[in-house]
Design an enzyme around this catalytic site. Structure first.
Site, PDB file in Angstrom:
ATOM      1  N   ASN A 174      66.285  47.346  24.406  1.00 29.11           N
ATOM      2  CA  ASN A 174      66.918  46.636  23.371  1.00 29.11           C
ATOM      3  C   ASN A 174      66.814  45.338  23.620  1.00 29.11           C
ATOM      4  OD1 ASN A 174      68.321  46.671  20.824  1.00 29.11           O
ATOM      5  ND2 ASN A 174      70.051  46.542  21.903  1.00 29.11           N
ATOM      6  N   HIS A 201      69.635  42.261  22.246  1.00 31.26           N
ATOM      7  CA  HIS A 201      70.997  42.287  21.765  1.00 31.26           C
ATOM      8  C   HIS A 201      71.470  40.632  21.478  1.00 31.26           C
ATOM      9  CE1 HIS A 201      75.172  43.065  20.457  1.00 31.26           C
ATOM     10  NE2 HIS A 201      75.474  42.251  21.066  1.00 31.26           N
TER      11      HIS A 201
HETATM   12  C1  GAR Z   1      68.204  40.296  16.450  1.00 30.77           C
HETATM   13  O1  GAR Z   1      68.864  39.236  16.654  1.00 30.77           O
HETATM   14  C2  GAR Z   1      68.723  41.626  17.485  1.00 30.77           C
HETATM   15  O2  GAR Z   1      69.220  40.865  18.623  1.00 30.77           O
HETATM   16  C3  GAR Z   1      69.663  41.969  16.511  1.00 30.77           C
HETATM   17  O3  GAR Z   1      69.208  41.927  15.463  1.00 30.77           O
HETATM   18  C4  GAR Z   1      68.395  41.061  15.134  1.00 30.77           C
HETATM   19  C5  GAR Z   1      66.997  41.428  14.590  1.00 30.77           C
HETATM   20  O4  GAR Z   1      66.253  40.437  13.934  1.00 30.77           O
HETATM   21  N1  GAR Z   1      70.074  43.433  17.087  1.00 30.77           N
HETATM   22  C6  GAR Z   1      71.275  43.592  17.194  1.00 30.77           C
HETATM   23  O5  GAR Z   1      72.130  43.185  16.672  1.00 30.77           O
HETATM   24  C7  GAR Z   1      71.452  45.024  17.649  1.00 30.77           C
HETATM   25  N2  GAR Z   1      72.997  45.386  18.016  1.00 30.77           N
HETATM   26  P1  GAR Z   1      64.756  40.564  13.708  1.00 30.77           P
HETATM   27  O6  GAR Z   1      64.520  41.607  12.715  1.00 30.77           O
HETATM   28  O7  GAR Z   1      64.503  39.530  12.956  1.00 30.77           O
HETATM   29  O8  GAR Z   1      64.131  40.735  14.823  1.00 30.77           O
END
Ligand code: GAR
Length: 228
Positions: free
Chosen positions: A108, A110
């Protein structure tokens, strides 16, 4: 042989885009065999379909309960026989069926420097805590919320006047550099995960992955910016 990855998304899919770009540029030795989402509206699904990548939606509301959804998701991911499951903005906690099906093969990204600020509001928490730096963490997924072994981290500066949104965009920039490099390192066997779910072996190499991210953390010239 390129590593077969299934990418799980819930939204925009900019990390999916970064992975696809790195694969196209041959800096990430992987092949995206499927993109799956818990939301039919996830923008990244259209991006995947345009590239001819198989997509699937496993929506919670289509199942009687959480356990049935967990099983359906594990079954659907398994259909594509990935060697690594890559969560890229997948905003659900994974249940046991998927983790048992792919032991130590789910990672993952984060938007915070774990173990600080787990959950769905990493950038908000960093702003509220008045952090001067934040960043992103790539980690192995275990049954906790953002608690698995850390593989690599990228650091960005928190600027005066940042909001959660502006900070999150800067963090995304670091994610886009770091995540494909970690997937590539796993594909090449430079990052290995032992049966006790510890990251070991080439962990120093994984840390070295940070260096391209550091230019995102420039030193201000004397007198520039707000004083602390
Ligand atoms: C990313 O910043 C990722 O780190 C976060 O969601 C975003 C998705 O962006 N994930 C979380 O917060 C998980 N807890 P994206 O759809 O543009 O890749």
């Amino acid at each position: 042989m390129a590593l077969r990855i299934a990418v799980l998304i819930s939204g925009t899919g900019s990390n999916l885009g970064a992975l696809a770009q790195a694969i196209d540029e041959k800096t990430c030795d992987a092949r995206i065999v499927a993109v799956l989402s818990d939301r039919a509206s996830a923008q990244g699904l259209a991006f995947a379909a345009q590239r001819g990548v198989p997509t699937a939606v496993v929506a919670m509301r289509d199942y009687p309960d959480r356990a049935a959804w967990d099983l359906a998701l594990a079954d659907k991911v398994s259909e594509f026989a990935p060697e690594l499951v890559v969560l890229a903005g997948f905003m659900r906690v994974l249940g046991a069926p998927l983790l048992e099906r792919f032991p130590r093969r789910v990672i993952n990204v984060h938007p915070a420097l774990l173990p600080l600020f787990p959950g769905t509001t990493g950038p908000e928490q960093a702003i509220a805590a008045r952090m001067r730096v934040s960043g992103c963490t790539v980690h192995v997924v275990d049954s906790g919320v953002d608690t698995g072994p850390i593989i690599a981290q990228g650091v960005v500066r928190v600027l005066p006047g940042d909001t959660a949104d502006t900070l999150h965009e800067r963090i995304r920039g670091a994610e886009h550099q770091l995540y494909p490099r970690v997937v590539d390192a796993i594909a090449r066997g430079q990052v290995t995960l032992d049966p006790e779910v510890r990251v070991h072996g080439a962990i120093d190499d994984a840390v070295a992955l940070l260096s391209p991210v550091f230019p995102a953390f420039p030193m201000s010239p004397p007198g520039a910016g707000a004083s602390s």
